[in-house]
Design a protein around this motif. Sequence first.
Motif: not given
Length: 172
Positions: A23-24, A62, A64, A130-131, A133, A169, A171
Amino acid sequence: MAGVPQDSDDFRMVCPPVNKEDGRLPRKYTDEGQGTKCRMSPPIEWYNVPEGTKSLALVVEDIDAPDPNSPIVPWTIWVVAHIPPTLKGLPEEFSGKSQELGGEYENIVEGNNDDKVPGWRVPTMPSHGHRIEFRLYALDDEVHLGKTVTKERLQDAIQGHVIGEAAMIAVF
């Protein structure tokens, strides 16, 4: 997983360059890669826009992000409004180029991020993981946002007009 289209009739969105295994978000879209020089926004695609949609709006945050005064306060990276429902996505490096692209892109508005400037801005991250979204709203009307578009103004304006949401999402 983020970035992988699913076989479904659900309203959904993807960011094709997002790594399918973890998911990067690739570095070139962040402040650590090529993106730091040109503020390169990633390509985004969406599918199955709800019937009756008159406009789309996008908020990228972000979720997070640390704040010295609070444990976690989302950081607004990108706000995009007045996206025609006939579009199937936004191309790579779209940020800052709606007038250049013309056509259906011409009336799209990029709002201010939390750096208080319009366009794509990934903040400098103190750490990885950090996620990010991406949230796309299908609206039953055109929203009126005034001169300075912000996430808060957009969220106020779309209340009662959201007929569908798609989220993903990535990352960092």
